[in-house]
Scaffold this motif. Structure first.
Motif, PDB file in Angstrom:
ATOM      1  N   TRP A  44       7.798 -14.099  -5.648  1.00 25.02           N
ATOM      2  CA  TRP A  44       8.438 -13.870  -4.347  1.00 25.02           C
ATOM      3  C   TRP A  44       8.392 -12.377  -3.996  1.00 25.02           C
ATOM      4  N   LEU A  45       8.693 -11.532  -4.974  1.00 27.63           N
ATOM      5  CA  LEU A  45       8.622 -10.087  -4.743  1.00 27.63           C
ATOM      6  C   LEU A  45       7.195  -9.655  -4.428  1.00 27.63           C
ATOM      7  N   TRP A  46       6.225 -10.240  -5.135  1.00 26.91           N
ATOM      8  CA  TRP A  46       4.824  -9.890  -4.921  1.00 26.91           C
ATOM      9  C   TRP A  46       4.376 -10.243  -3.505  1.00 26.91           C
ATOM     10  N   THR A  47       4.839 -11.361  -2.973  1.00 31.65           N
ATOM     11  CA  THR A  47       4.475 -11.732  -1.599  1.00 31.65           C
ATOM     12  C   THR A  47       5.068 -10.747  -0.597  1.00 31.65           C
ATOM     13  N   LYS A  48       6.281 -10.275  -0.839  1.00 27.20           N
ATOM     14  CA  LYS A  48       6.901  -9.314   0.076  1.00 27.20           C
ATOM     15  C   LYS A  48       6.188  -7.960  -0.004  1.00 27.20           C
ATOM     16  N   ILE A  49       5.863  -7.528  -1.227  1.00 32.37           N
ATOM     17  CA  ILE A  49       5.145  -6.274  -1.385  1.00 32.37           C
ATOM     18  C   ILE A  49       3.750  -6.379  -0.774  1.00 32.37           C
ATOM     19  N   SER A  50       3.119  -7.529  -0.905  1.00 32.26           N
ATOM     20  CA  SER A  50       1.796  -7.739  -0.318  1.00 32.26           C
ATOM     21  C   SER A  50       1.865  -7.654   1.198  1.00 32.26           C
ATOM     22  N   TRP A  51       2.938  -8.172   1.783  1.00 31.38           N
ATOM     23  CA  TRP A  51       3.105  -8.077   3.238  1.00 31.38           C
ATOM     24  C   TRP A  51       3.218  -6.610   3.660  1.00 31.38           C
ATOM     25  N   LEU A  52       3.997  -5.844   2.916  1.00 29.19           N
ATOM     26  CA  LEU A  52       4.109  -4.410   3.195  1.00 29.19           C
ATOM     27  C   LEU A  52       2.775  -3.706   2.970  1.00 29.19           C
ATOM     28  N   ASN A  53       2.070  -4.112   1.923  1.00 30.52           N
ATOM     29  CA  ASN A  53       0.800  -3.478   1.594  1.00 30.52           C
ATOM     30  C   ASN A  53      -0.222  -3.622   2.721  1.00 30.52           C
ATOM     31  N   GLY A  54      -0.153  -4.722   3.451  1.00 25.99           N
ATOM     32  CA  GLY A  54      -1.042  -4.903   4.590  1.00 25.99           C
ATOM     33  C   GLY A  54      -0.767  -3.938   5.721  1.00 25.99           C
ATOM     34  N   ARG A  55       0.381  -3.271   5.682  1.00 30.76           N
ATOM     35  CA  ARG A  55       0.769  -2.289   6.702  1.00 30.76           C
ATOM     36  C   ARG A  55       0.872  -0.894   6.101  1.00 30.76           C
ATOM     37  N   HIS A  56       0.155  -0.691   5.007  1.00 29.45           N
ATOM     38  CA  HIS A  56       0.248   0.569   4.268  1.00 29.45           C
ATOM     39  C   HIS A  56      -0.169   1.771   5.108  1.00 29.45           C
ATOM     40  N   MET A  57      -1.229   1.644   5.885  1.00 25.89           N
ATOM     41  CA  MET A  57      -1.687   2.758   6.714  1.00 25.89           C
ATOM     42  C   MET A  57      -0.639   3.139   7.754  1.00 25.89           C
ATOM     43  N   LEU A  58      -0.082   2.132   8.430  1.00 27.61           N
ATOM     44  CA  LEU A  58       0.955   2.392   9.433  1.00 27.61           C
ATOM     45  C   LEU A  58       2.163   3.053   8.803  1.00 27.61           C
ATOM     46  N   LEU A  59       2.577   2.579   7.646  1.00 27.17           N
ATOM     47  CA  LEU A  59       3.741   3.148   6.964  1.00 27.17           C
ATOM     48  C   LEU A  59       3.452   4.552   6.442  1.00 27.17           C
ATOM     49  N   SER A 106      14.331   4.720   5.318  1.00 25.33           N
ATOM     50  CA  SER A 106      13.832   3.343   5.366  1.00 25.33           C
ATOM     51  C   SER A 106      12.307   3.321   5.387  1.00 25.33           C
ATOM     52  N   LEU A 107      11.713   4.209   6.189  1.00 25.84           N
ATOM     53  CA  LEU A 107      10.253   4.286   6.252  1.00 25.84           C
ATOM     54  C   LEU A 107       9.674   4.783   4.931  1.00 25.84           C
ATOM     55  N   LEU A 108      10.363   5.721   4.288  1.00 25.41           N
ATOM     56  CA  LEU A 108       9.882   6.231   2.999  1.00 25.41           C
ATOM     57  C   LEU A 108       9.909   5.144   1.927  1.00 25.41           C
ATOM     58  N   TRP A 109      10.963   4.344   1.909  1.00 31.89           N
ATOM     59  CA  TRP A 109      11.022   3.241   0.948  1.00 31.89           C
ATOM     60  C   TRP A 109       9.937   2.222   1.238  1.00 31.89           C
ATOM     61  N   ALA A 110       9.730   1.909   2.517  1.00 30.09           N
ATOM     62  CA  ALA A 110       8.707   0.928   2.877  1.00 30.09           C
ATOM     63  C   ALA A 110       7.321   1.421   2.487  1.00 30.09           C
ATOM     64  N   TYR A 111       7.050   2.715   2.736  1.00 31.70           N
ATOM     65  CA  TYR A 111       5.750   3.275   2.357  1.00 31.70           C
ATOM     66  C   TYR A 111       5.576   3.284   0.841  1.00 31.70           C
ATOM     67  N   THR A 112       6.611   3.692   0.118  1.00 33.90           N
ATOM     68  CA  THR A 112       6.523   3.764  -1.336  1.00 33.90           C
ATOM     69  C   THR A 112       6.326   2.385  -1.951  1.00 33.90           C
ATOM     70  N   LEU A 113       7.081   1.406  -1.472  1.00 28.41           N
ATOM     71  CA  LEU A 113       6.983   0.053  -2.033  1.00 28.41           C
ATOM     72  C   LEU A 113       5.708  -0.661  -1.605  1.00 28.41           C
ATOM     73  N   SER A 114       5.083  -0.212  -0.508  1.00 27.75           N
ATOM     74  CA  SER A 114       3.830  -0.837  -0.063  1.00 27.75           C
ATOM     75  C   SER A 114       2.632  -0.309  -0.832  1.00 27.75           C
ATOM     76  N   CYS A 115       2.868   0.627  -1.736  1.00 29.92           N
ATOM     77  CA  CYS A 115       1.802   1.222  -2.538  1.00 29.92           C
ATOM     78  C   CYS A 115       1.073   0.159  -3.367  1.00 29.92           C
ATOM     79  N   HIS A 116      -0.227   0.334  -3.531  1.00 27.18           N
ATOM     80  CA  HIS A 116      -1.027  -0.596  -4.321  1.00 27.18           C
ATOM     81  C   HIS A 116      -0.555  -0.647  -5.777  1.00 27.18           C
ATOM     82  N   SER A 117      -0.114   0.489  -6.297  1.00 25.43           N
ATOM     83  CA  SER A 117       0.376   0.514  -7.670  1.00 25.43           C
ATOM     84  C   SER A 117       1.640  -0.321  -7.821  1.00 25.43           C
ATOM     85  N   CYS A 118       2.492  -0.286  -6.813  1.00 28.04           N
ATOM     86  CA  CYS A 118       3.712  -1.087  -6.842  1.00 28.04           C
ATOM     87  C   CYS A 118       3.365  -2.571  -6.804  1.00 28.04           C
TER      88      CYS A 118
END
Length: 267
Positions: free
Chosen positions: A222-237, A191-203
């Protein structure tokens, strides 16, 4: 008549490396120690080439997934063995780890992390760096940073493989469905690996970077907003997924070696 005091006459000459009086060196030091610990563990674990498969529970250590070499122990190769056994100098992880590490090394967060902690370029904000020249990422090997988007596709494939490993780990001792501590750890890890991968700037760019009218593409928006939310936590992930990979790998090693038993929640 003298010039007004507010008139700028140039930048002041400051001999000190920085005027910061806080412990600015602690974050790069902690980053250096954390990354070095992972590198040392990874090297030892890779060339140990043992205790990575628990057949009774279908636990496969993340460092050895997918196991594509003829040197893999029976049962650990879920996708065949296309590569020959090349001896102890080329253990099974060597065929996959370069691509996984390529994704992490070219990651925008990790660039900042190891540029500061390993190269002091710069070590912290408002702290001068010891290098006299700056060439950016225009020369080898840093020009390879531009391949991050391609490593992202491979990282997606590896995450899918680890998801498959997690699914088959729901195996009971009698052949039915079962859950142990290792199963839960693998679920958290993937789950953490998927979250980190999808939070990537390239994604994030792939999902919505080329759109000029979000209103015409509501699903992608809608997908872009969810990825952007993850992207804001990219360092933690980035850190949590790195730690989880090492911990799950260590856990599988301990179970496979017989050092500990896997507590079963049922079956």
């Amino acid at each position: 008549m003298s010039a007004p005091a507010s008139a700028a006459t140039g930048r002041p000459r400051i001999g000190a490396r920085t005027l910061r009086d806080d412990r600015w060196w602690l974050p790069p030091l902690a980053t250096f120690l954390g990354l070095m610990a992972f590198v040392v563990y990874g090297l030892i674990r890779t060339f140990m080439n043992a205790w990575y498969w628990v057949p009774e529970h279908n636990y496969l250590a993340p460092f050895f997934s997918p196991c594509l070499s003829a040197a893999c122990v029976p049962g650990a190769s879920h996708f065949g063995q296309p590569f020959p056994d090349l001896g102890w100098l080329v253990p099974p992880p060597i065929f996959v780890l370069p691509f996984v590490l390529g994704f992490r090394l070219t990651c925008y967060y990790y660039r900042k992390a190891y540029y500061r902690s390993f190269w002091a370029s710069p070590p912290a904000c408002a702290v001068s760096e010891p290098h006299s020249r700056y060439t950016g990422e225009t020369r080898f090997p840093l020009i390879l940073q531009n391949a991050h988007r391609y490593f992202f596709y491979v990282a997606m494939l590896v995450a899918a493989v680890l998801t498959y490993d997690t699914v088959i780990a729901f195996k009971g001792t009698d052949g039915g469905v079962g859950i142990g501590l290792g199963t839960l750890l693998m679920v958290v890890n993937v789950s953490l690996l998927w979250a980190y991968t999808l939070s990537c700037h390239s994604c994030r760019h792939l999902i919505g970077g080329r759109l000029t009218h979000f209103s015409r593409h509501p699903v992608r928006y809608w997908l872009w907003t969810k990825i952007s939310w993850l992207n804001g936590r990219h360092m933690l992930l980035a850190w949590s997924s790195l730690v989880s990979v090492a911990l799950v790998d260590l856990y599988v090693m301990l179970v496979a070696s017989g050092a500990i038993a896997d507590p079963r929640l049922f079956n």
